[in-house]
Motif scaffolding. Structure first.
Motif, short mmCIF file in Angstrom:
data_model
loop_
_atom_site.label_atom_id
_atom_site.label_comp_id
_atom_site.label_asym_id
_atom_site.label_seq_id
_atom_site.Cartn_x
_atom_site.Cartn_y
_atom_site.Cartn_z
N MET A 1 0.82 -1.10 0.16
CA MET A 1 -0.04 -0.03 -0.02
C MET A 1 0.82 1.08 -0.06
N SER A 2 0.78 2.09 -1.07
CA SER A 2 1.36 3.35 -0.90
C SER A 2 0.63 4.37 0.01
N ARG A 3 1.60 5.26 0.59
CA ARG A 3 1.17 6.38 1.31
C ARG A 3 1.20 7.71 0.82
N ALA A 4 0.30 8.43 1.12
CA ALA A 4 0.29 10.14 0.74
C ALA A 4 0.48 10.65 2.08
N LYS A 5 1.14 11.72 1.89
CA LYS A 5 1.50 12.75 2.81
C LYS A 5 0.45 14.01 2.63
N ILE A 6 -0.40 14.24 3.52
CA ILE A 6 -1.26 15.13 3.59
C ILE A 6 -1.24 16.29 4.48
N SER A 7 -1.92 17.32 4.32
CA SER A 7 -1.68 18.51 5.29
C SER A 7 -2.95 19.02 5.25
N ILE A 8 -3.95 18.96 6.50
CA ILE A 8 -5.45 19.45 6.42
C ILE A 8 -5.60 20.23 7.78
N TYR A 9 -6.59 21.05 7.49
CA TYR A 9 -7.09 21.73 8.93
C TYR A 9 -8.35 20.91 9.35
N VAL A 10 -8.40 20.57 10.59
CA VAL A 10 -9.49 19.98 11.22
C VAL A 10 -9.65 20.61 12.48
N SER A 46 -17.05 3.51 3.60
CA SER A 46 -17.75 2.41 3.35
C SER A 46 -19.19 2.44 3.89
N ARG A 47 -19.51 3.46 4.97
CA ARG A 47 -20.68 3.88 5.11
C ARG A 47 -21.55 4.84 4.22
N VAL A 48 -20.96 5.62 3.51
CA VAL A 48 -21.42 6.65 2.69
C VAL A 48 -21.22 6.23 0.97
N ALA A 49 -20.29 5.59 0.69
CA ALA A 49 -20.22 5.39 -0.70
C ALA A 49 -20.07 3.69 -1.00
N ALA A 50 -20.95 3.35 -1.39
CA ALA A 50 -20.81 1.79 -2.02
C ALA A 50 -19.77 1.43 -2.72
N PRO A 51 -19.00 0.26 -2.40
CA PRO A 51 -17.96 -0.06 -3.31
C PRO A 51 -18.26 0.03 -4.76
N LYS A 52 -17.12 0.40 -5.46
CA LYS A 52 -17.33 0.65 -6.77
C LYS A 52 -17.14 -0.42 -7.81
N SER A 53 -16.34 -1.42 -6.94
CA SER A 53 -15.80 -2.62 -7.78
C SER A 53 -15.70 -3.63 -6.87
N ALA A 54 -15.58 -5.04 -7.51
CA ALA A 54 -15.21 -6.05 -6.55
C ALA A 54 -13.55 -5.91 -6.04
N GLU A 55 -12.82 -5.21 -6.96
CA GLU A 55 -11.42 -5.13 -6.64
C GLU A 55 -11.52 -4.08 -5.23
N GLN A 57 -14.20 -4.02 -2.80
CA GLN A 57 -14.88 -5.07 -1.88
C GLN A 57 -13.67 -5.98 -1.36
N LEU A 58 -12.89 -6.55 -2.31
CA LEU A 58 -11.55 -7.19 -1.93
C LEU A 58 -10.57 -6.75 -1.05
N TYR A 59 -10.20 -5.43 -1.63
CA TYR A 59 -9.34 -4.62 -0.53
C TYR A 59 -9.70 -4.22 1.00
N ARG A 60 -11.12 -4.02 0.91
CA ARG A 60 -11.66 -4.02 2.35
C ARG A 60 -11.76 -5.23 3.12
N ILE A 61 -11.94 -6.32 2.54
CA ILE A 61 -11.82 -7.73 3.10
C ILE A 61 -10.52 -7.89 3.58
N LEU A 62 -9.57 -7.79 2.74
CA LEU A 62 -8.12 -8.00 3.14
C LEU A 62 -7.72 -6.94 4.18
N ARG A 63 -8.27 -5.88 4.15
CA ARG A 63 -7.76 -5.08 4.99
C ARG A 63 -8.33 -5.49 6.60
#
Length: 80
Positions: A1-10, A46-55, A57-63
């Motif tokens: 899994m690649s990672r992204a450096k982010i900078s946000i205000y919360v 996962s609560r607000v957006a349905a999985p867009k592909s079988a891939e 879904q598989l990613y979520r299962i593997l996680r």
């Protein structure tokens, strides 16, 4: 899994509560804060957006399997 450096205000209060949650769960922030932010974002998606592909879904299962393996390892470590 690649990672992204982010900078946000919360919201400061929400951020402090989130960090307190992570500290309570792991006993530290370093090395786990990013993982927990990722999990929180995935959970939200996962609560607000349905999985867009079988891939997706598989990613979520593997996680979930990876997380379950971590829990099992922690339990076995405590038993030793």
């Amino acid at each position: 899994m690649s990672r992204a450096k982010i900078s946000i205000y919360v919201d400061e209060v929400v951020w402090q509560e989130f960090k307190a949650y992570v500290m309570g769960k792991h006993g530290k922030l370093h090395g786990v804060l990013g993982e927990e932010v990722t999990k929180a974002l995935e959970d939200c998606l996962s609560r607000v957006a349905a999985p867009k592909s079988a891939e997706a879904q598989l990613y979520r299962i593997l996680r979930a399997i990876i997380e379950l393996n971590k829990v099992v390892d922690d339990i076995l470590e405590v038993r030793e």
